[in-house]
Scaffold this active site. Sequence first.
Site, PDB file in Angstrom:
ATOM      1  N   ALA A  25       0.844  -1.199   0.000  1.00  0.00           N
ATOM      2  CA  ALA A  25       0.000   0.000   0.000  1.00  0.00           C
ATOM      3  C   ALA A  25       0.873   1.240   0.000  1.00  0.00           C
ATOM      4  O   ALA A  25       1.978   1.240   0.540  1.00  0.00           O
ATOM      5  CB  ALA A  25      -0.928   0.000   1.221  1.00  0.00           C
ATOM      6  N   ASP A  26       0.363   2.280  -0.626  1.00  0.00           N
ATOM      7  CA  ASP A  26       1.062   3.562  -0.601  1.00  0.00           C
ATOM      8  C   ASP A  26       0.046   4.681  -0.765  1.00  0.00           C
ATOM      9  O   ASP A  26      -1.034   4.477  -1.332  1.00  0.00           O
ATOM     10  CB  ASP A  26       2.114   3.656  -1.707  1.00  0.00           C
ATOM     11  CG  ASP A  26       3.051   4.832  -1.480  1.00  0.00           C
ATOM     12  OD1 ASP A  26       3.937   4.713  -0.613  1.00  0.00           O
ATOM     13  OD2 ASP A  26       2.884   5.876  -2.133  1.00  0.00           O
ATOM     14  N   GLN A  27       0.418   5.832  -0.261  1.00  0.00           N
ATOM     15  CA  GLN A  27      -0.468   6.989  -0.324  1.00  0.00           C
ATOM     16  C   GLN A  27       0.331   8.222  -0.707  1.00  0.00           C
ATOM     17  O   GLN A  27       1.400   8.471  -0.143  1.00  0.00           O
ATOM     18  CB  GLN A  27      -1.143   7.187   1.035  1.00  0.00           C
ATOM     19  CG  GLN A  27      -2.295   8.169   1.038  1.00  0.00           C
ATOM     20  CD  GLN A  27      -3.005   8.164   2.385  1.00  0.00           C
ATOM     21  OE1 GLN A  27      -2.383   8.375   3.414  1.00  0.00           O
ATOM     22  NE2 GLN A  27      -4.290   7.908   2.388  1.00  0.00           N
TER      23      GLN A  27
END
Length: 202
Positions: free
Chosen positions: A78-80
């Site tokens: 996951a990344d934001q």
Amino acid sequence: MTIWRGETPLILASQSAARKMLLTNAGIPFEAIPADIDERALQKNSGLSAAGDIAALLAEQKAAYVSLRHPGRYVVGADQTLALGTRLFSKPAGRTEAADQLRALAGQTHVLHSAIAVACDGATLFSHVSVAHMTMRKLDDAAIDAYLDAAGEAVTSSVGAYQLEGLGVHLFELIEGDHFTILGLPLLPLLKFLRGEAMVTI
């Protein structure tokens, strides 16, 4: 009774407390094993400039990195990324940088791009990017200082210097987007993928 039908728990390629909480609350067993990658170098070398594309790349790279070291396991990366117009933000290095970010975001609408990817043996099986629009209140220096005093070191652990599940909620006037996207793990698309893989019963 468990809803999980996978032979082994998921691996979450992250140590994010919010992401762990979301999986735990959804009844998904997992192990947290962060990916030891240089995110900024990957971003720079990719040549990508769009926030959503960068988030997708990093989520996929994290999942692939960990999955290669744990054969046969499903790994969630996951990344934001946070974008204010064409400006991209990273986690602030300290209080001064956190204050600078908050001054830039105050009174503006910024966009969070939250990406997830699932990999097995280095191959990406699934990826998705969700978007949330976040309108921050107008904040003077006194309000920013009060928030930084109250939030403490937590401001350096999240891009934009806030955590919506904590004191960061006080900074906002309007939020458009689902809660899971804002916390950094678009959970509904992930659960749909897991259902398609017959890994959950619900």
